[in-house]
Design a protein around this motif. Structure first.
Motif, mmCIF file in Angstrom:
data_model
loop_
_atom_site.group_PDB
_atom_site.id
_atom_site.type_symbol
_atom_site.label_atom_id
_atom_site.label_comp_id
_atom_site.label_asym_id
_atom_site.label_seq_id
_atom_site.Cartn_x
_atom_site.Cartn_y
_atom_site.Cartn_z
ATOM 1 N N PHE A 250 98.047 57.505 77.200
ATOM 2 C CA PHE A 250 99.420 58.019 77.071
ATOM 3 C C PHE A 250 100.158 57.279 75.961
ATOM 4 C CE2 PHE A 250 103.941 57.579 78.296
ATOM 5 C CZ PHE A 250 104.315 58.915 78.222
ATOM 6 N N MET B 70 98.994 58.056 72.357
ATOM 7 C CA MET B 70 99.352 59.406 71.888
ATOM 8 C C MET B 70 98.303 59.984 70.939
ATOM 9 S SD MET B 70 102.096 61.055 72.870
ATOM 10 C CE MET B 70 102.861 60.670 74.432
ATOM 11 N N GLY B 71 97.049 59.821 71.320
ATOM 12 C CA GLY B 71 95.953 60.398 70.530
ATOM 13 C C GLY B 71 95.891 59.843 69.111
ATOM 14 N N TYR C 119 98.567 58.951 67.383
ATOM 15 C CA TYR C 119 99.826 59.242 66.667
ATOM 16 C C TYR C 119 100.992 58.405 67.175
ATOM 17 C CZ TYR C 119 97.427 63.353 64.806
ATOM 18 O OH TYR C 119 96.551 64.189 64.162
ATOM 19 N N ARG D 93 102.295 55.632 66.331
ATOM 20 C CA ARG D 93 103.198 55.036 65.334
ATOM 21 C C ARG D 93 104.229 56.056 64.803
ATOM 22 N NH1 ARG D 93 99.225 54.328 60.152
ATOM 23 N NH2 ARG D 93 97.589 54.727 61.636
ATOM 24 N N TYR D 94 103.976 57.342 65.056
ATOM 25 C CA TYR D 94 104.952 58.368 64.665
ATOM 26 C C TYR D 94 105.754 58.866 65.874
ATOM 27 C CZ TYR D 94 101.789 58.372 60.694
ATOM 28 O OH TYR D 94 101.016 57.973 59.635
ATOM 29 N N VAL D 95 105.046 59.096 67.000
ATOM 30 C CA VAL D 95 105.691 59.707 68.176
ATOM 31 C C VAL D 95 106.741 58.766 68.786
ATOM 32 C CG1 VAL D 95 105.322 60.615 70.511
ATOM 33 C CG2 VAL D 95 103.699 61.171 68.683
ATOM 34 N N TRP D 96 106.384 57.500 69.015
ATOM 35 C CA TRP D 96 107.322 56.598 69.701
ATOM 36 C C TRP D 96 108.534 56.235 68.849
ATOM 37 C CZ3 TRP D 96 106.914 57.694 74.309
ATOM 38 C CH2 TRP D 96 105.695 57.861 74.952
ATOM 39 N N PRO D 97 108.392 55.958 67.539
ATOM 40 C CA PRO D 97 109.613 55.761 66.738
ATOM 41 C C PRO D 97 110.516 56.995 66.747
ATOM 42 C CG PRO D 97 107.719 54.940 65.542
ATOM 43 C CD PRO D 97 107.178 55.643 66.758
ATOM 44 N N CYS D 98 109.882 58.177 66.799
ATOM 45 C CA CYS D 98 110.631 59.434 66.842
ATOM 46 C C CYS D 98 111.526 59.481 68.092
ATOM 47 C CB CYS D 98 109.612 60.567 66.855
ATOM 48 S SG CYS D 98 110.279 62.183 66.669
ATOM 49 N N PHE D 99 110.952 59.167 69.245
ATOM 50 C CA PHE D 99 111.728 59.168 70.488
ATOM 51 C C PHE D 99 112.672 57.964 70.548
ATOM 52 C CE2 PHE D 99 108.635 62.325 71.570
ATOM 53 C CZ PHE D 99 109.287 63.159 72.455
ATOM 54 N N PHE E 251 114.204 56.470 67.963
ATOM 55 C CA PHE E 251 115.369 56.739 67.103
ATOM 56 C C PHE E 251 116.300 57.751 67.780
ATOM 57 C CE2 PHE E 251 117.545 58.640 63.374
ATOM 58 C CZ PHE E 251 118.163 57.484 62.931
ATOM 59 N N SER E 252 115.700 58.702 68.498
ATOM 60 C CA SER E 252 116.522 59.688 69.231
ATOM 61 C C SER E 252 117.375 58.981 70.281
ATOM 62 C CB SER E 252 115.632 60.726 69.924
ATOM 63 O OG SER E 252 114.800 61.338 68.989
ATOM 64 N N VAL F 219 120.267 57.285 68.570
ATOM 65 C CA VAL F 219 121.317 58.239 68.155
ATOM 66 C C VAL F 219 122.156 58.666 69.375
ATOM 67 C CG1 VAL F 219 121.706 60.590 67.278
ATOM 68 C CG2 VAL F 219 120.170 59.049 66.068
ATOM 69 N N LEU F 220 121.504 58.941 70.498
ATOM 70 C CA LEU F 220 122.249 59.340 71.701
ATOM 71 C C LEU F 220 123.165 58.192 72.146
ATOM 72 C CD1 LEU F 220 119.635 61.278 73.916
ATOM 73 C CD2 LEU F 220 121.204 62.194 72.231
#
Lengths: 55, 244
Positions: A4, A7-8, A10, A12-18, A20-21, A24-25
């Motif tokens: 999990f 993330m297959g 990915y 280093r891309y998926v977790w920074p994406c969430f 940063f979200s 922002v919230l």
């Protein structure tokens, strides 16, 4: 569980994406509350000035 | 028939309604985003082409939709304020701008993070990416213009005018993938043939979209209260509200 988090390949891309979200919230809530508190303070000061001028 | 419209033009009414709505909107947003995160990250199957990387869709697409929706709301509120001289319109537009700008930045950042493994680059001067960047510049322009004048009323009018003119960029963002050759994929959810995703992937996405919209509503309620207070602090009703 490690599948999990990896993330297959990915992660280093998926977790920074969430991440940063989330930032922002959280910033939106913090900045909005700061604006409202500052506005309340200004309004209270304006009220106090009007009261002192009336005296 | 127009009673609701006149009520919405009343600063004390908007101030009170925003306070009442805010906790409900935050609660509903937390539920929708919570379900979207659990189902999107833990239940939805990986994409057959993109694998687990597709999960970035659950924050990228809702923030992208929000970025153009908030701009449209800001431009509409600005138009209402300019045409009918309704001060609450300026307050809604001023409150929406930083929220919209932050979600536009989020769209660009999450898009870059998604683009690197899929396209091999963080950035390309692609029509969709470029028009979204222009949207960010428009938000920054509207906010800067509002604060550039000593007279707040003039700042409000100038910012409103730019917001209304800039709305032309909204359909460009939306149709850029249709009008020009683009690296960016086309519409996935709203198509004539229906959504191109199975339900197990689609429902978490719709839930995240709803959650982001509700979150915008909740933050807008806080910001509108602040903007209304700033604009109306000499009014009798504000004095009464502060005293109590």
């Amino acid at each position: 569980m490690s599948d999990f988090w990896s993330m297959g390949g990915y992660a280093r891309y998926v977790w920074p994406c969430f991440g940063f979200s989330g930032i922002v919230l959280a910033w939106n809530v913090w900045a909005a509350r700061r604006l409202l508190n500052a506005a309340r303070l200004k309004a209270a000061r304006a009220l106090a000035m009007t009261a002192s001028e009336a005296r | 028939m127009w009673t609701w419209f006149y009520k919405l033009a009343s600063p004390p009414y908007v101030f009170g309604v925003a306070a009442a709505l805010m906790p409900w909107l935050f609660g509903a947003a937390a539920l929708a985003i919570g379900y979207g995160l659990v189902a999107g990250l833990g239940i939805a199957p990986p994409d057959y082409q993109q694998g687990e990387a597709f999960r970035m869709i659950y924050v990228h697409v809702p923030s992208a939709i929000l970025s153009v929706t908030v701009y449209t709301i800001m431009a509409t509120a600005s138009a209402v304020a300019l045409i009918w001289r309704i001060k609450v319109g300026h307050a809604v537009a001023a409150a929406s701008a930083p929220i919209g700008a932050s979600f536009t930045l989020l769209t660009l950042v999450t898009g870059s993070l998604w683009g690197r493994p899929m396209w091999g680059t963080y950035w390309a001067w692609d029509p969709r990416l470029t028009s979204e960047l222009i949207l960010l510049f428009l938000y920054v322009g509207v906010m800067s213009l509002r604060s550039a004048f000593e007279d707040p009323a003039r700042g409000d009018r100038a910012a409103a005018l730019l917001a209304v003119v800039g709305v032309v960029n909204v359909p460009i963002v939306h149709f850029s993938v249709v009008w020009w050759n683009s690296l960016h994929q086309g519409a996935t959810i709203v198509t004539l043939e229906g959504p191109k995703m199975p339900g197990s992937m689609l429902w978490p996405l719709l839930s995240m979209w709803l959650g982001f919209m509700l979150f915008y509503g909740a933050v807008l309620c806080i910001r509108v209260r602040g903007e209304v207070l700033n604009r109306e602090r000499q009014s009798a009703w504000v004095r009464e509200a502060i005293k109590s």
